[in-house]
Design a protein around this motif. Structure first.
Motif, PDB file in Angstrom:
ATOM      1  N   PRO A 112       0.811  -1.235   0.000  1.00 62.45           N
ATOM      2  CA  PRO A 112       0.000   0.000   0.000  1.00 62.45           C
ATOM      3  C   PRO A 112       0.841   1.281   0.000  1.00 62.45           C
ATOM      4  CG  PRO A 112      -0.937  -1.611   1.506  1.00 62.45           C
ATOM      5  CD  PRO A 112       0.347  -2.194   1.019  1.00 62.45           C
ATOM      6  N   GLU A 113       1.999   1.247   0.682  1.00 65.51           N
ATOM      7  CA  GLU A 113       2.862   2.436   0.736  1.00 65.51           C
ATOM      8  C   GLU A 113       3.229   2.945  -0.646  1.00 65.51           C
ATOM      9  OE1 GLU A 113       3.177  -0.315   2.520  1.00 65.51           O
ATOM     10  OE2 GLU A 113       3.750   0.146   4.577  1.00 65.51           O
ATOM     11  N   LEU A 114       3.367   2.025  -1.586  1.00 63.26           N
ATOM     12  CA  LEU A 114       3.712   2.420  -2.953  1.00 63.26           C
ATOM     13  C   LEU A 114       2.615   3.293  -3.557  1.00 63.26           C
ATOM     14  CD1 LEU A 114       5.228   2.218  -5.673  1.00 63.26           C
ATOM     15  CD2 LEU A 114       4.328  -0.083  -5.936  1.00 63.26           C
ATOM     16  N   TYR A 115       1.373   2.921  -3.286  1.00 64.64           N
ATOM     17  CA  TYR A 115       0.249   3.609  -3.932  1.00 64.64           C
ATOM     18  C   TYR A 115       0.041   4.998  -3.335  1.00 64.64           C
ATOM     19  CZ  TYR A 115      -0.249  -0.834  -6.125  1.00 64.64           C
ATOM     20  OH  TYR A 115       0.029  -1.951  -6.871  1.00 64.64           O
ATOM     21  N   ALA A 149      17.862  10.677  -8.000  1.00 67.43           N
ATOM     22  CA  ALA A 149      16.805  10.693  -6.982  1.00 67.43           C
ATOM     23  C   ALA A 149      17.381  11.067  -5.619  1.00 67.43           C
ATOM     24  CB  ALA A 149      16.153   9.320  -6.915  1.00 67.43           C
ATOM     25  N   LYS A 150      16.603  11.856  -4.848  1.00 66.94           N
ATOM     26  CA  LYS A 150      17.061  12.281  -3.517  1.00 66.94           C
ATOM     27  C   LYS A 150      16.528  11.384  -2.419  1.00 66.94           C
ATOM     28  CE  LYS A 150      17.724  17.224  -4.172  1.00 66.94           C
ATOM     29  NZ  LYS A 150      17.161  18.534  -3.861  1.00 66.94           N
ATOM     30  N   VAL A 151      15.336  10.835  -2.649  1.00 65.88           N
ATOM     31  CA  VAL A 151      14.713   9.984  -1.637  1.00 65.88           C
ATOM     32  C   VAL A 151      14.366   8.641  -2.277  1.00 65.88           C
ATOM     33  CG1 VAL A 151      12.690   9.684  -0.141  1.00 65.88           C
ATOM     34  CG2 VAL A 151      13.700  11.949  -0.410  1.00 65.88           C
ATOM     35  N   LEU A 152      14.583   7.573  -1.516  1.00 65.99           N
ATOM     36  CA  LEU A 152      14.189   6.246  -1.983  1.00 65.99           C
ATOM     37  C   LEU A 152      13.363   5.587  -0.886  1.00 65.99           C
ATOM     38  CD1 LEU A 152      14.510   3.940  -4.108  1.00 65.99           C
ATOM     39  CD2 LEU A 152      16.429   3.126  -2.738  1.00 65.99           C
ATOM     40  N   ILE A 153      12.250   5.010  -1.292  1.00 66.68           N
ATOM     41  CA  ILE A 153      11.423   4.277  -0.339  1.00 66.68           C
ATOM     42  C   ILE A 153      11.566   2.800  -0.683  1.00 66.68           C
ATOM     43  CG2 ILE A 153       9.099   3.908   0.588  1.00 66.68           C
ATOM     44  CD1 ILE A 153       9.920   7.094  -1.261  1.00 66.68           C
ATOM     45  N   THR A 154      11.935   2.003   0.309  1.00 65.09           N
ATOM     46  CA  THR A 154      12.108   0.580   0.028  1.00 65.09           C
ATOM     47  C   THR A 154      11.589  -0.248   1.200  1.00 65.09           C
ATOM     48  OG1 THR A 154      13.648  -1.066  -0.832  1.00 65.09           O
ATOM     49  CG2 THR A 154      14.500   0.414   0.887  1.00 65.09           C
ATOM     50  N   GLU A 155      11.737  -1.567   1.111  1.00 65.63           N
ATOM     51  CA  GLU A 155      11.206  -2.442   2.163  1.00 65.63           C
ATOM     52  C   GLU A 155      12.316  -3.385   2.639  1.00 65.63           C
ATOM     53  OE1 GLU A 155       8.128  -3.793  -0.555  1.00 65.63           O
ATOM     54  OE2 GLU A 155       8.857  -5.847  -0.356  1.00 65.63           O
ATOM     55  N   PRO A 156      12.148  -3.995   3.806  1.00 68.54           N
ATOM     56  CA  PRO A 156      13.232  -4.799   4.387  1.00 68.54           C
ATOM     57  C   PRO A 156      13.783  -5.857   3.429  1.00 68.54           C
ATOM     58  CG  PRO A 156      11.495  -4.498   6.000  1.00 68.54           C
ATOM     59  CD  PRO A 156      10.990  -3.888   4.727  1.00 68.54           C
ATOM     60  N   THR A 178      10.062   0.608   4.884  1.00 64.53           N
ATOM     61  CA  THR A 178       8.733   0.256   5.408  1.00 64.53           C
ATOM     62  C   THR A 178       8.847  -0.971   6.317  1.00 64.53           C
ATOM     63  OG1 THR A 178       8.261  -1.300   3.646  1.00 64.53           O
ATOM     64  CG2 THR A 178       7.644   0.999   3.249  1.00 64.53           C
ATOM     65  N   GLY A 179       7.752  -1.274   6.983  1.00 68.27           N
ATOM     66  CA  GLY A 179       7.658  -2.528   7.739  1.00 68.27           C
ATOM     67  C   GLY A 179       8.592  -2.564   8.937  1.00 68.27           C
ATOM     68  N   SER A 190      27.245   5.750   4.518  1.00 70.15           N
ATOM     69  CA  SER A 190      27.785   7.100   4.654  1.00 70.15           C
ATOM     70  C   SER A 190      27.048   8.090   3.753  1.00 70.15           C
ATOM     71  CB  SER A 190      29.297   7.055   4.383  1.00 70.15           C
ATOM     72  OG  SER A 190      29.657   7.974   3.423  1.00 70.15           O
ATOM     73  N   GLY A 191      26.685   9.208   4.327  1.00 72.44           N
ATOM     74  CA  GLY A 191      25.998  10.260   3.567  1.00 72.44           C
ATOM     75  C   GLY A 191      24.502  10.051   3.414  1.00 72.44           C
ATOM     76  N   LYS A 192      23.945   8.965   3.978  1.00 69.32           N
ATOM     77  CA  LYS A 192      22.499   8.711   3.818  1.00 69.32           C
ATOM     78  C   LYS A 192      21.835   8.580   5.194  1.00 69.32           C
ATOM     79  CE  LYS A 192      23.799   7.217  -0.415  1.00 69.32           C
ATOM     80  NZ  LYS A 192      24.428   8.368  -1.060  1.00 69.32           N
ATOM     81  N   LYS A 193      20.632   9.150   5.228  1.00 68.29           N
ATOM     82  CA  LYS A 193      19.811   8.969   6.414  1.00 68.29           C
ATOM     83  C   LYS A 193      18.908   7.765   6.173  1.00 68.29           C
ATOM     84  CE  LYS A 193      17.915  13.017   6.805  1.00 68.29           C
ATOM     85  NZ  LYS A 193      17.031  14.115   6.922  1.00 68.29           N
ATOM     86  N   ILE A 194      18.874   6.839   7.117  1.00 69.54           N
ATOM     87  CA  ILE A 194      17.949   5.705   6.969  1.00 69.54           C
ATOM     88  C   ILE A 194      16.846   5.893   8.005  1.00 69.54           C
ATOM     89  CG2 ILE A 194      17.723   3.195   6.976  1.00 69.54           C
ATOM     90  CD1 ILE A 194      20.749   3.066   6.429  1.00 69.54           C
ATOM     91  N   LEU A 195      15.602   5.974   7.539  1.00 73.08           N
ATOM     92  CA  LEU A 195      14.493   6.284   8.448  1.00 73.08           C
ATOM     93  C   LEU A 195      13.410   5.216   8.395  1.00 73.08           C
ATOM     94  CD1 LEU A 195      14.010  10.089   7.592  1.00 73.08           C
ATOM     95  CD2 LEU A 195      15.184   9.118   9.578  1.00 73.08           C
ATOM     96  N   PRO A 196      12.751   4.993   9.535  1.00 72.53           N
ATOM     97  CA  PRO A 196      11.628   4.045   9.536  1.00 72.53           C
ATOM     98  C   PRO A 196      10.371   4.709   8.968  1.00 72.53           C
ATOM     99  CG  PRO A 196      12.009   4.911  11.745  1.00 72.53           C
ATOM    100  CD  PRO A 196      13.002   5.581  10.863  1.00 72.53           C
ATOM    101  N   PHE A 197       9.918   4.232   7.847  1.00 76.85           N
ATOM    102  CA  PHE A 197       8.838   4.878   7.097  1.00 76.85           C
ATOM    103  C   PHE A 197       7.582   5.091   7.948  1.00 76.85           C
ATOM    104  CE2 PHE A 197       5.102   4.808   4.387  1.00 76.85           C
ATOM    105  CZ  PHE A 197       5.449   5.610   3.308  1.00 76.85           C
ATOM    106  N   ASN A 198       7.102   4.002   8.531  1.00 77.94           N
ATOM    107  CA  ASN A 198       5.809   4.102   9.219  1.00 77.94           C
ATOM    108  C   ASN A 198       5.864   5.037  10.417  1.00 77.94           C
ATOM    109  OD1 ASN A 198       4.588   2.396   7.391  1.00 77.94           O
ATOM    110  ND2 ASN A 198       5.284   0.581   8.504  1.00 77.94           N
ATOM    111  N   GLN A 199       6.973   4.981  11.116  1.00 79.52           N
ATOM    112  CA  GLN A 199       7.115   5.855  12.281  1.00 79.52           C
ATOM    113  C   GLN A 199       7.134   7.326  11.892  1.00 79.52           C
ATOM    114  OE1 GLN A 199       9.934   3.291  14.301  1.00 79.52           O
ATOM    115  NE2 GLN A 199      10.183   5.008  15.741  1.00 79.52           N
TER     116      GLN A 199
END
Ligand code: ATP
Ligand code: MG
Length: 582
Positions: A112-115, A149-156, A178-179, A190-199
């Motif tokens: 669903p996050e993709l949509y 691309a500046k932001v990437l959304i991915t899954e575990p 996600t997840g 290095s140079g990237k922020k990794i964030l928990p999508f849902n939170q």
């Protein structure tokens, strides 16, 4: 010549949206279609039209998305819920300092996050990009580097591939996962922020003022299937929604009470144009299945959700047919009322099979990533000539032209060309302006496909320009040979190429996948060759046949004839980023 499949107005369960093709084509104006789309002061937003206006009208509590996970988990989202989630995502992008035209990419399975993430990106005025979840690290690098691309959304499940790619991507600043993300958050890149999508999403407000955009502002980009070579980054604009809306209405016949299932992945253009944009703008409820191809499961989904309109691809239809007729009978598929297919030529045989087992024919339609929407189609109200792609969408001028730009008459093979200017035409090829220019010649958009028209103005696909075979001075399209071969009861699928030959220029070589249980033999090869000779033409039969367990295909399901050819000739196979595991 295949018998016509006639459409009788009296036989329709409901009256088609496009009742009379001729009359509508004659009086068509894009200005009229624009009235079905919401503009403010000459501006619009594709995501507003697909989702937000429905969240603000009577549809707000209607289900927009029925989601089925790979392990059969189920979720439902109303238009209002998807709208809120997409607003939260747009706000999140704001916090991440994503501005208009920045690229936000999705490397996700059909979750669903993709949509809602895609829709939220458009609301923000950024450019959304999608990548099919089966891609490996090199394909990810190619696409994200090219698009910066500046932001990437991915899954575990996909994270390790992203990790491998990330150090090659200086522009990528944020990776949202996600997840269950515990393990990912421990990683350091290095140079990237990794964030928990849902939170981070849940902290955002669900109010967002959608940016209204100029009609020609970019909205999304995606890479072509790579059937003929390196995938191209095709950029589409907000006004594409005009075209996607009307084509979903006329070709897919979508309306409010439909439960619609498009089996394409949003990593490809069909999933974006007709699983997100055009289908929701028409108010249909969409089914998304985030699992593998499995005939019984697929039929179960149709039965469970009472799917009415089903949009799929020839490769899937041929695989369903190979699974047999008996399995179809175990399910109640009586909810189906309209079937359509895209992506590759649809051979007559699976159309007839559909008619036999579902009581409905598949309606073939033709378009490309670059065209952003369906351009040539078979319509519910129009007789089908099996094997034909149908007729141009009202508002579209299509023609067959020769290399000098001269229009050709019925029966003459040439370049399939379109008069430029339809609303969903690509804006550019990302960072390849010359490639973009190369599509346009003498006032036409040249598709790269070869085709002809018949006396009734139906369009017939011959092949991609590079795939057409010249044997003993005659031109033969691989599609017609493949179609003839799969008429034979022993054959599931075939891929046909021209193989250089000192005497004949090229000879026709066929790679054939046999039905389960059929034994390959020299005798069967002779029989197949004779079969094509008899049913197609004496000059168009394959002089060489090779049995093959699996045809090389793109991940979107298209037969990759260039791979067959390269293997045959012992040449390098070129870009393989979209080649299915094989
Ligand atoms: P690339 O351009 O990278 O080689 P691709 O052309 O396969 O990849 P897409 O844009 O996904 O990428 O596919 C469009 C092409 O698919 C068309 O140009 C055509 O060759 C083929 N195609 C799509 N639909 C049909 C159809 N109904 N009949 C015949 N061919 C079709
Ligand atoms: Mg192409």
């Amino acid at each position: 010549m295949q018998p016509l499949i006639r459409k009788q107005q009296s036989a329709f369960k409901i009256t088609p949206n496009l009742k009379d093709y001729q009359a509508v084509s004659k009086n068509f104006s894009w200005e009229d279609v624009k009235k079905e789309i919401d503009f403010t002061g000459g501006k619009l937003n594709a995501a507003y039209n697909a989702i937000e206006r429905n969240a603000k009208n009577w549809r707000k509590n209607k289900i927009a998305l029925y989601w089925i996970g790979a392990d059969n988990q189920k979720q439902k989202f109303t238009f209002a819920e998807l709208n809120d989630l997409s607003n939260q995502f747009a706000n999140l992008l704001h916090d991440l300092e994503i501005e208009q035209q920045d690229r936000v990419f999705f490397f996700l399975s059909r979750v669903p996050e993709l949509y809602f993430g895609f829709l939220g990106t458009l609301k923000r005025g950024a450019i959304a990009g999608t990548m099919f979840a089966a891609f490996g690290p090199q394909a990810i690098v190619d696409r994200l580097k090219n698009s910066a691309a500046k932001v990437l959304i991915t899954e575990p499940e996909l994270f390790d591939r992203v990790e491998k790619a990330a150090s090659f991507l200086p522009d990528l600043k944020t990776i949202l996962v996600t997840g269950d993300v515990k393990f990912a958050l421990k990683k350091k890149i290095s140079g990237k922020k990794i964030l928990p999508f849902n939170q981070v999403l849940s902290k955002q407000s669900s109010d967002y003022q959608t940016r209204m955009m100029a009609p020609d502002d970019p909205a999304f980009m995606l890479y072509t299937s790579g059937t003929t070579g390196k995938p191209k980054g095709v950029v589409h604009v907000h006004k594409a929604i005009i075209h996607e809306h009307i084509s979903a209405k006329y070709v897919l016949d979508l309306r409010d009470d439909d439960v619609y299932w498009c089996t394409a992945d949003p990593g490809w253009v069909t999933g974006i144009a007709y699983e997100i944009l055009g289908s929701w703008s028409n108010g249909a409820s969409t089914v998304v299945f985030n699992g593998r191809f499995d005939p019984a499961l697929w039929y179960q989904i149709i039965e469970d959700y009472k799917v009415t309109v089903w949009y799929t691809a020839p490769t899937a239809i041929r695989m369903l047919e190979a699974a047999g007729d008996e399995i179809v009978k175990q399910f109640d598929l009586s909810s189906l009322r309209h079937l359509a297919s895209v992506g590759e030529p649809l051979n007559p045989e699976p159309i007839r099979w559909g008619l036999k087992v579902f009581g409905l024919p598949f309606h073939d339609n033709w378009w490309q990533t670059e065209t952003g929407g369906i351009l040539i189609a078979n319509y519910p109200s129009m007789d089908i000539k099996p094997g034909s792609m149908g007729k141009p969408l009202p508002g579209i001028t299509a023609a067959i032209i020769d290399d000098s730009g001269k229009k050709l008459g019925p029966g003459e093979e040439g370049n399939l060309a379109i008069k430029p200017g339809w609303p969903s035409m690509m804006k550019t090829i990302w960072r390849r302006p010359n490639k973009y220019k190369s599509y346009f010649k003498k006032g036409w958009y040249i598709s790269g496909d070869r085709a002809y028209t018949d006396k009734d103005d139906y369009f017939w696909f011959i092949g991609r320009a590079d795939d057409v075979i010249k044997t003993s001075g005659e031109r033969v399209g691989p599609f017609e040979v493949e179609s003839a071969l799969i008429e034979h009861p022993a054959v599931v699928e075939a891929g046909v190429i021209g193989k250089p030959d000192p005497l004949r220029g090229e000879i026709i070589k066929a790679f054939v996948k046999l039905k389960d249980g059929v034994k390959p033999s020299k005798k069967l090869k002779d029989e197949l060759a004779q079969f094509v000779k008899k049913h197609l033409a004496a000059h168009a039969y394959p002089r060489e046949i090779e049995f093959i367990d699996k045809l090389p295909k793109t991940r979107s399901g298209k037969i990759m004839r260039r791979v067959l050819k390269a293997k045959e000739l012992g040449l390098p196979i070129g870009d393989t980023s979209t080649l299915e595991e094989y």
